[in-house]
Write a protein that holds these residues in place. Structure first.
Motif, PDB file in Angstrom:
ATOM      1  N   UNK A 186     -14.410   0.519 -67.199  1.00 12.91           N
ATOM      2  CA  UNK A 186     -13.581  -0.702 -66.931  1.00 12.91           C
ATOM      3  C   UNK A 186     -12.296  -0.133 -66.193  1.00 12.91           C
ATOM      4  N   UNK A 187     -11.842   0.908 -66.486  1.00 13.35           N
ATOM      5  CA  UNK A 187     -10.786   1.545 -65.690  1.00 13.35           C
ATOM      6  C   UNK A 187     -10.954   2.145 -64.289  1.00 13.35           C
ATOM      7  N   UNK A 188     -12.227   2.485 -64.081  1.00 10.80           N
ATOM      8  CA  UNK A 188     -12.857   2.533 -62.849  1.00 10.80           C
ATOM      9  C   UNK A 188     -13.065   1.508 -61.904  1.00 10.80           C
ATOM     10  N   UNK A 189     -13.387   0.424 -62.642  1.00  9.34           N
ATOM     11  CA  UNK A 189     -13.899  -0.792 -61.790  1.00  9.34           C
ATOM     12  C   UNK A 189     -12.014  -1.575 -61.486  1.00  9.34           C
ATOM     13  N   UNK A 190     -11.133  -1.478 -62.617  1.00 10.25           N
ATOM     14  CA  UNK A 190      -9.694  -2.019 -62.092  1.00 10.25           C
ATOM     15  C   UNK A 190      -9.021  -1.230 -61.108  1.00 10.25           C
ATOM     16  N   UNK A 191      -9.402   0.284 -61.110  1.00 11.45           N
ATOM     17  CA  UNK A 191      -8.599   0.890 -60.263  1.00 11.45           C
ATOM     18  C   UNK A 191      -9.121   0.864 -58.800  1.00 11.45           C
ATOM     19  N   UNK A 192     -10.448   0.437 -58.714  1.00 11.68           N
ATOM     20  CA  UNK A 192     -11.400   0.048 -57.352  1.00 11.68           C
ATOM     21  C   UNK A 192     -10.642  -1.478 -56.858  1.00 11.68           C
ATOM     22  N   UNK A 193     -10.483  -2.470 -57.842  1.00 18.17           N
ATOM     23  CA  UNK A 193     -10.064  -3.560 -57.528  1.00 18.17           C
ATOM     24  C   UNK A 193      -8.302  -3.476 -57.114  1.00 18.17           C
ATOM     25  N   UNK A 194      -7.653  -2.668 -57.750  1.00 16.15           N
ATOM     26  CA  UNK A 194      -6.406  -2.419 -57.168  1.00 16.15           C
ATOM     27  C   UNK A 194      -6.360  -1.480 -55.972  1.00 16.15           C
ATOM     28  N   UNK A 244      -5.127  -1.800 -50.506  1.00 16.29           N
ATOM     29  CA  UNK A 244      -5.654  -1.366 -49.047  1.00 16.29           C
ATOM     30  C   UNK A 244      -5.421   0.128 -49.176  1.00 16.29           C
ATOM     31  N   UNK A 245      -5.784   0.982 -50.274  1.00 11.54           N
ATOM     32  CA  UNK A 245      -5.512   2.170 -50.648  1.00 11.54           C
ATOM     33  C   UNK A 245      -6.849   3.082 -50.883  1.00 11.54           C
ATOM     34  N   UNK A 246      -7.962   2.427 -50.425  1.00 13.22           N
ATOM     35  CA  UNK A 246      -9.202   3.112 -50.878  1.00 13.22           C
ATOM     36  C   UNK A 246      -9.787   4.166 -50.259  1.00 13.22           C
ATOM     37  N   UNK A 247      -8.998   4.642 -49.331  1.00  5.87           N
ATOM     38  CA  UNK A 247      -9.305   5.955 -48.394  1.00  5.87           C
ATOM     39  C   UNK A 247      -8.728   6.969 -49.387  1.00  5.87           C
ATOM     40  N   UNK A 248      -9.390   8.330 -49.564  1.00  5.09           N
ATOM     41  CA  UNK A 248      -8.737   9.376 -50.333  1.00  5.09           C
ATOM     42  C   UNK A 248      -7.831  10.161 -49.188  1.00  5.09           C
ATOM     43  N   UNK A 249      -6.642  10.225 -49.707  1.00  6.04           N
ATOM     44  CA  UNK A 249      -5.634  10.928 -48.855  1.00  6.04           C
ATOM     45  C   UNK A 249      -6.025  12.278 -48.912  1.00  6.04           C
ATOM     46  N   UNK A 250      -5.746  13.204 -47.731  1.00  9.66           N
ATOM     47  CA  UNK A 250      -6.165  14.828 -47.863  1.00  9.66           C
ATOM     48  C   UNK A 250      -5.033  15.317 -48.578  1.00  9.66           C
ATOM     49  N   UNK A 251      -5.886  15.982 -49.588  1.00  7.25           N
ATOM     50  CA  UNK A 251      -4.993  16.879 -50.463  1.00  7.25           C
ATOM     51  C   UNK A 251      -4.481  18.041 -49.746  1.00  7.25           C
TER      52      UNK A 251
END
Length: 116
Positions: free
Chosen positions: A63-71, A76-83
């Motif tokens: 549920x947390x992963x699903x909600x995080x994906x929805x958020x 509009x922050x689906x891309x992983x920023x470069x760490x």
């Protein structure tokens, strides 16, 4: 004569059956057997609770992963920023250079037992 023999053997069989039944029940009610059965039931209950807790934790994680994906989609922050690359310290990488760095601290001992 046959009637008496039949009822006598029926009574004997009923007595033997009742005696064995009572003896089995008495053996089940000894303190040792009661303790063993209680321990077995407690273990079974513990396993059931653990399985339910693990299932609940997995459901929460999904549920947390699903909600995080929805958020992430909503913001509009689906891309992983470069760490940034992990920080490295020269003292950790190259132990041979430690002597030159610590030459001014010759009085310090790394033996922890000397402090006590």
């Amino acid at each position: 004569m046959f009637r008496r023999t039949f009822w006598f053997s029926t009574g004997v069989a009923a007595g033997v059956w009742a005696t064995t039944k009572v003896n089995r029940k008495l053996k089940q009610l000894t303190p040792e057997n009661l303790a063993v059965s209680a321990a077995n039931k407690a273990l079974e209950a513990g396993h059931r609770i653990k399985d339910r807790a693990v299932g609940f934790a997995l459901d929460v994680r999904d549920g947390m992963a699903q909600r995080e994906a929805e958020l992430g989609e909503a913001l509009g922050i689906n891309e992983n920023p470069e760490l940034p690359a992990p920080l490295r310290y020269a003292a950790i990488e190259n132990r041979n250079n430690l002597k030159s760095v610590d030459s001014d601290r010759t009085t310090y001992s790394y033996n922890r037992n000397e402090d006590h």
